[in-house]
Design an enzyme around this catalytic site. Sequence first.
Site, short mmCIF file in Angstrom:
data_model
loop_
_atom_site.label_atom_id
_atom_site.label_comp_id
_atom_site.label_asym_id
_atom_site.label_seq_id
_atom_site.Cartn_x
_atom_site.Cartn_y
_atom_site.Cartn_z
N GLY A 11 0.89 -1.25 0.20
CA GLY A 11 -0.03 -0.21 0.04
C GLY A 11 0.85 1.32 -0.20
N GLY A 14 -0.53 7.38 2.46
CA GLY A 14 -0.11 8.19 3.16
C GLY A 14 0.77 7.29 4.23
N ALA A 15 0.11 6.41 4.82
CA ALA A 15 0.62 5.44 5.88
C ALA A 15 1.97 4.61 5.14
CB ALA A 15 -0.31 4.50 6.42
N GLY A 16 1.63 3.98 3.97
CA GLY A 16 2.60 3.01 3.56
C GLY A 16 3.92 3.92 3.06
N PHE A 116 -12.23 22.54 12.83
CA PHE A 116 -12.66 21.30 12.25
C PHE A 116 -13.58 20.62 13.39
CE2 PHE A 116 -12.29 18.13 8.93
CZ PHE A 116 -11.83 19.05 7.78
N ASP A 223 -8.55 -5.26 1.24
CA ASP A 223 -7.71 -6.32 1.15
C ASP A 223 -6.86 -6.77 2.14
OD1 ASP A 223 -8.71 -5.35 -1.25
OD2 ASP A 223 -6.98 -5.46 -2.47
N GLN A 242 -17.84 5.09 9.85
CA GLN A 242 -18.33 6.62 9.98
C GLN A 242 -19.06 7.06 8.66
OE1 GLN A 242 -15.27 10.09 9.91
NE2 GLN A 242 -16.27 10.17 11.93
N HIS A 244 -19.97 10.16 6.86
CA HIS A 244 -19.82 11.77 6.89
C HIS A 244 -21.16 12.45 6.49
CE1 HIS A 244 -17.97 15.50 5.68
NE2 HIS A 244 -16.81 15.06 5.93
N LEU A 254 -17.37 13.30 -1.51
CA LEU A 254 -17.30 14.22 -0.34
C LEU A 254 -17.21 15.63 -0.60
CD1 LEU A 254 -17.21 13.42 2.67
CD2 LEU A 254 -14.67 14.05 2.28
N GLU A 257 -15.64 18.51 5.39
CA GLU A 257 -16.01 19.43 6.42
C GLU A 257 -15.27 20.71 6.61
OE1 GLU A 257 -16.09 16.48 9.75
OE2 GLU A 257 -15.12 17.88 10.90
N ARG A 288 -18.83 14.01 13.56
CA ARG A 288 -19.61 13.57 12.54
C ARG A 288 -20.58 12.63 12.55
NH1 ARG A 288 -14.23 12.57 8.60
NH2 ARG A 288 -13.76 14.87 8.41
N HIS A 354 -17.99 6.51 4.94
CA HIS A 354 -16.67 7.26 4.69
C HIS A 354 -15.48 6.69 5.21
CE1 HIS A 354 -14.14 10.87 4.06
NE2 HIS A 354 -14.06 10.81 5.54
N GLU A 385 -5.62 3.41 7.61
CA GLU A 385 -7.14 3.16 7.65
C GLU A 385 -7.39 1.64 8.03
OE1 GLU A 385 -9.58 5.21 5.14
OE2 GLU A 385 -11.43 3.92 5.83
N ARG A 396 -14.33 8.63 14.54
CA ARG A 396 -13.00 9.38 14.12
C ARG A 396 -13.70 10.88 13.98
NH1 ARG A 396 -10.55 11.35 9.62
NH2 ARG A 396 -11.98 10.33 7.94
N SER A 401 -7.53 11.14 10.81
CA SER A 401 -7.06 10.01 9.83
C SER A 401 -5.79 10.09 9.73
CB SER A 401 -8.18 9.58 9.07
OG SER A 401 -7.43 8.71 8.01
N LEU A 402 -5.63 11.65 8.82
CA LEU A 402 -4.40 12.08 8.23
C LEU A 402 -3.19 11.79 9.29
CD1 LEU A 402 -5.47 14.47 5.64
CD2 LEU A 402 -4.75 12.47 5.25
C1 LIG Z 1 -13.09 11.86 0.31
C2 LIG Z 1 -12.37 11.62 1.63
C3 LIG Z 1 -11.82 12.82 2.37
C4 LIG Z 1 -11.07 12.61 3.37
N1 LIG Z 1 -10.46 13.66 3.99
C5 LIG Z 1 -9.98 13.67 5.23
C6 LIG Z 1 -9.41 14.85 5.98
O1 LIG Z 1 -9.60 16.04 5.40
N2 LIG Z 1 -8.57 14.62 6.90
C7 LIG Z 1 -8.27 13.07 7.36
O2 LIG Z 1 -7.60 12.99 8.42
N3 LIG Z 1 -8.73 12.16 6.69
C8 LIG Z 1 -9.60 12.34 5.82
N4 LIG Z 1 -10.22 11.04 4.87
C9 LIG Z 1 -9.52 9.73 5.40
C10 LIG Z 1 -8.18 9.66 4.87
O3 LIG Z 1 -7.87 10.22 3.80
C11 LIG Z 1 -8.06 7.93 4.64
O4 LIG Z 1 -8.55 7.21 5.84
C12 LIG Z 1 -6.50 7.80 4.76
O5 LIG Z 1 -6.13 8.44 3.41
C13 LIG Z 1 -6.13 6.52 4.48
O6 LIG Z 1 -4.86 6.19 4.24
P1 LIG Z 1 -3.96 4.85 4.06
O7 LIG Z 1 -2.73 5.27 3.91
O8 LIG Z 1 -4.53 3.98 5.23
O9 LIG Z 1 -4.59 4.28 2.90
P2 LIG Z 1 -4.89 4.67 1.32
O10 LIG Z 1 -4.37 6.00 0.94
O11 LIG Z 1 -6.30 4.27 1.02
O12 LIG Z 1 -3.94 3.81 0.35
C14 LIG Z 1 -4.25 2.43 0.27
C15 LIG Z 1 -2.93 1.92 -0.41
O13 LIG Z 1 -2.99 0.39 -0.49
C16 LIG Z 1 -2.93 -0.01 -1.61
N5 LIG Z 1 -3.67 -1.50 -1.86
C17 LIG Z 1 -4.88 -1.59 -1.19
N6 LIG Z 1 -5.02 -3.02 -1.49
C18 LIG Z 1 -3.94 -3.42 -1.91
C19 LIG Z 1 -3.72 -5.03 -2.33
N7 LIG Z 1 -4.53 -5.79 -2.29
N8 LIG Z 1 -2.36 -4.96 -2.83
C20 LIG Z 1 -1.30 -3.88 -3.10
N9 LIG Z 1 -1.66 -2.75 -2.57
C21 LIG Z 1 -3.14 -2.53 -2.37
C22 LIG Z 1 -3.66 0.84 -2.67
O14 LIG Z 1 -3.01 0.67 -3.96
C23 LIG Z 1 -3.11 2.27 -2.09
O15 LIG Z 1 -1.93 2.53 -2.47
C24 LIG Z 1 -10.58 11.41 3.86
C25 LIG Z 1 -11.08 10.19 2.99
C26 LIG Z 1 -12.14 10.26 1.88
C27 LIG Z 1 -12.78 9.20 1.42
#
Ligand SMILES: Cc1cc2nc3c(=O)[nH]c(=O)nc-3n(C[C@H](O)[C@H](O)[C@H](O)COP(=O)(O)OP(=O)(O)OC[C@H]3O[C@@H](n4cnc5c(N)ncnc54)[C@H](O)[C@@H]3O)c2cc1C
Lengths: 582, 232, 130, 120
Positions: A11, A14-16, A116, A223, A242, A244, A254, A257, A288, A354, A385, A396, A401-402
């Site tokens: 993944g 941001g986290a990865g 926020f 996954d 959650q 939204h 979305l 907020e 929310r 959301h 996430e 949340r 989340s960020l």
């Molecule tokens: C529209 C929207 C607005 C948001 N706004 C905010 C905000 O303002 N502030 C806030 O704090 N949070 C916000 N959030 C929440 C936050 O953005 C997400 O929770 C967060 O970005 C999740 O990041 P992540 O790194 O966990 O995963 P993601 O960014 O979802 O990345 C997942 C990664 O995993 C990979 N992956 C998935 N499955 C597989 C697999 N089987 N094999 C290989 N790779 C895989 C994907 O390719 C991707 O690279 C928002 C969410 C949404 C939907």
Amino acid sequence: MDYPFDAIVVGAGGAGLWAALELAREGVNTAVLTKLYPTRSHTGTAQGGVCAALGNLEEDHWEWHMFDTVKGGDYLVDQDAAEVLAREAIETVIELEHMGLPFNRTPDGKIDQRRFGGHTSNYGEAPVRRACFAADRTGHMILQTLYQQCIKHGVKFFDEYQVVDLLFEGGEPAQGGRAAGVVAYRVADGQLHTFRAKAVLLATGGFGRMFRITSNAHSLTGDGVALCYRHGIPIQDMEFFQFHPTGIVGIGILLSEAARGEGGTLLNDKGERFMSNYAPKLMELAPRDMVSRAMYQEIRAGRGIGGKDYLYLDVRHLGRKVIEEKLPDITDFARIYQGVEPLKEPVPVQPTAHYAMGGIPTNVFSEVVRDDKGTVVPGLFAAGECACVSVHGANRLGTNSLVDLLVFGRRAGRQMARHAGSVERPRPIADAVEPVRAELEAIRGRQAGGESVAVIRKELQDVMMDNVGVYRDGKLLTGALAKVRELKDRNGAVSIGDCGAVFNTDLLEANELGYLLDLAEVMVASALARTESRGAHSREDFPERNDAGWLKHTLAYKGPKGPTLKYKPVSITRFEPKPRTY
Amino acid sequence: MNVDLRILRYNPECDPAPHWESYQVAVDPMDRVLDLLIKVKAERDGSLSFRRSCGHGICGSDAMLINSRNRLACRIRVDQLGKKISVAPLPGLPVVKDLVVEMSGFFGKYRSVKPYLINDQPEPERERLQSAADRARYDDTTKCILCAACTTSCPSFWARSDYVGPAAIVQAHRFIFDSRDEGAAERLEILSDEDGVWRCRTIFNCVDACPRGINITRAILEVSSAIVGRRG
Amino acid sequence: MALYSRSGRPRPQSGGFELAAWYFMRLSGVALFALALVHFSLQHFVFDPSQQTSTWIFNQRWNSLFWRGFDWLLLMMVVLHGFLGLRTVTMDYLKGGRRTLALATLYLVGAVIFVMGTIVVMSVPLPLGK
Amino acid sequence: MLLRYRGSEGMVAWAFHRISGIAIWLFVLLHVLDIYLAGGNPNVYDDILKFYASTPGRIMEVLLGAALLYHALNGIRIMLMDLWPSLTAYHKQMWYANWAIFVGLGLPGAFIIMRPALGL
Ligand SMILES: Cc1cc2nc3c(=O)[nH]c(=O)nc-3n(C[C@H](O)[C@H](O)[C@H](O)COP(=O)(O)OP(=O)(O)OC[C@H]3O[C@@H](n4cnc5c(N)ncnc54)[C@H](O)[C@@H]3O)c2cc1C
Ligand code: HEM
Ligand code: SF4
Ligand code: F3S
Ligand code: FES
């Protein structure tokens, strides 16, 4: 092929990416696998901001941030983790700025901050400016900045490799096995590869695609979470999902907020700011879960716009300058996807699925734990996430989340580097790809004309939206459980139209549907068992929070006939549970 | 309402060459082209391949040639296109299958311009200060989502696939004009080579194609001016 | 300097030639704007093609150093500007051996044209005073 | 590719610029040759001149003038944007302004060139 590495990150959200960056800085030989190009990750869609008690505009303290997080999560938050979150938010945001993230600036050149939902000063007194932002594309800038840094540090990416299985050495996790790598399907040519490593991080994001109306990307199918579940790792707090408040009607895209953070208001059919009846102090900036429930109540009372199932978000009074400088993207969304001009008209909105509060249970070092005693699965990590530390508890707060990605992504990377330095690389596992190859071949080989992926997915999304939404009750949930199980059965006969090897998205969607069905079953079962209302989980048949019986985390294990539920206590360090009013 | 949707299909495992297929699809005027593709995949032919993720114009997955212009499928509505809609892969990149193109060359060019902050000064305890005006200087180019719509709409790129292309220049611009960055000289050096900014003939297809509304040509010309200013 | 940049894109050596060419296209463009338009107006609006016999050219039109210099400058600019422009076009549409061949031809033609034009302008005696 | 892609003003402006540039270049080739003859073999040159002065010849000259004028004006447009990149926001307006000037200068010019052929 078999690729030996020291660390693997699954993944590139941001986290990865942050974890990969830490690993690269430590000189650990790392591969990042992602089913999308990294810049397509859903982190890029986050709009509003990332909270950190910088106090650039008014007094603020990390303790206040921690309190808001705990209260916002309806006291189901593990407070040791919330403390880590609130403290390290500050240094990670500063570090992001040093990496080049183009935050908006105050007149004296510091990082600008906005209000926020649920973020307050002095333990709940009044809204506080805590969310650091880059217009309304904060997530986009975080994703870009982290990817840029990964390029700078020479991180090795495997783009469009979908991870389809996890590998363990010395038995499954429940028998004390350690993570040994993953099996990945190369989308471009359909080949299966094994990646071996001492440390594996799951950062695969959420699974909002199990709902009909969602802000989540098509690719968010849980996954990583489902793979853990299938390997006997319990999944935590799945009943908390959650909704939204402000999604575009019908499609769920979305409207951040941030619109309310900048002063946008919610109106019912009579033109009233109805939030004054539900959260007189914070109004539209209440958490929310509360705002979404308030909206449902208004709609049920017949005060939806024109008696229909939506309400208005009004930003007209903010003026063109604020709207165009601070909310350009979301005004654009309203124009394109709704045909509404926010400068002149209020925007119709309705709650949209959301964010998953639950997920793979981890400790504050982002290590995956497999039971109520906190036993670590050696070498397996989760962040973002898909993980559940739990800093979000039952609900949340916006922007948290960020913060979670940054803080626990970074911690994951550091801990993985430490771990990788202390153990041997796992040995190649014979026939590692066979189980999953058989699974995929079964789908591919089935006669055309069986069940359709699109139909099952649609039925799943409908039942989850209608029965497991903002409000739930025993009857709805029981119905949902039966339906999900029926769909799981039918999914066994699913057939696809593409039997090729090259870019076979048909096959991958079928694979992802399996994950969604597993997780939906866990979600419904967990929700059915929890006979109280807390945060995002609102049972109409059990409308009160019940701390005596339910101040505990759910752990759902895969059993022979569906999930087996166990529970573990919540860590409470500073703030005793209190009634939650705003 | 019904539309006539034509898709340029290509499956390397069985088709000798790309060919058009026609589908009659029942739609709502507010539907987006991505909705139509999903519908065709669900109801007509599961083997149709295309990339998509976010569904609302932020991830950059689904740029393609729609009615002879590069567009994001999830950002263009049926009512903006009319009853005849044609969809083909992005021009100028090798086709992998159906609407999926090979992107590694595109990302290679992106990486070649050093798209990351370069600043070797010791980091301050808190954030580096930047005035709102300095921040505004490069705001436009921070919006890029690397969808490749611009680069693949550019006749200069079609003619010479070595041309670094507007997207990479946009990414370089974002750093060259960031007051915190110190790597401008290196990037200008890279961009002043034979396949750099000079290949831009101010054609503006890129600007028309960009789903983020970035004034790409302006960014390119600002970069070439910076090179001229530095050397000339 | 490395032949390959940090990752991926091969880096042709520039040596500043592309910059110079780009710059020169602009400078010569400005010059041509005056030279070519004046030349064209003179030939078509002040005089008419029908009167421009060779005798007329030598006795009237080129009966001054200024106009000869003017036209020679025009020739030089046109050759350089047009040559650089065509170089761009060639490099755009041709690859490999055909590009080399086309460019070589182009250079040759450019040189021939320049020499031929110069010979005419320079060699025809100024019929000064006649 | 060029025909498959529906570019707008900017792409047309560029295509015309390129085509006109090549056209002028070709004419210059011809023109240098004929002038060379004027020095070397005046009689042949005077024969060629008859063509220039004829009706088809004049039509060619009008086209040449049009190409030159368009190329010159658009060249200025490009250089203005090079100097002030912010003008790119108005590139379409500048192109239409070019056409206004083109017509304003071109029509009378074409008339003057064609007048003898029209017998006026
Ligand atoms: C529209 C929207 C607005 C948001 N706004 C905010 C905000 O303002 N502030 C806030 O704090 N949070 C916000 N959030 C929440 C936050 O953005 C997400 O929770 C967060 O970005 C999740 O990041 P992540 O790194 O966990 O995963 P993601 O960014 O979802 O990345 C997942 C990664 O995993 C990979 N992956 C998935 N499955 C597989 C697999 N089987 N094999 C290989 N790779 C895989 C994907 O390719 C991707 O690279 C928002 C969410 C949404 C939907
Ligand atoms: C009259 C005044 C002229 C001006 C102001 C002018 C200006 C320009 C400019 C600025 C360019 C560069 C375009 C770019 O980089 O995109 C250019 C290109 C070109 N010019 Fe001219 N020019 C003039 C006359 C001529 C003449 C007389 C010729 C023919 C010999 C000519 C042939 C070309 C060619 C072939 C190109 C290359 C076109 C391309 O790359 O697409 N120009 N001109
Ligand atoms: S500049 Fe625009 S068109 Fe080009 S890649 Fe970035 S977002 Fe896409
Ligand atoms: S289309 Fe190409 S030529 Fe320049 S203005 Fe855009 S990069
Ligand atoms: S699907 Fe993300 S941009 Fe279209």
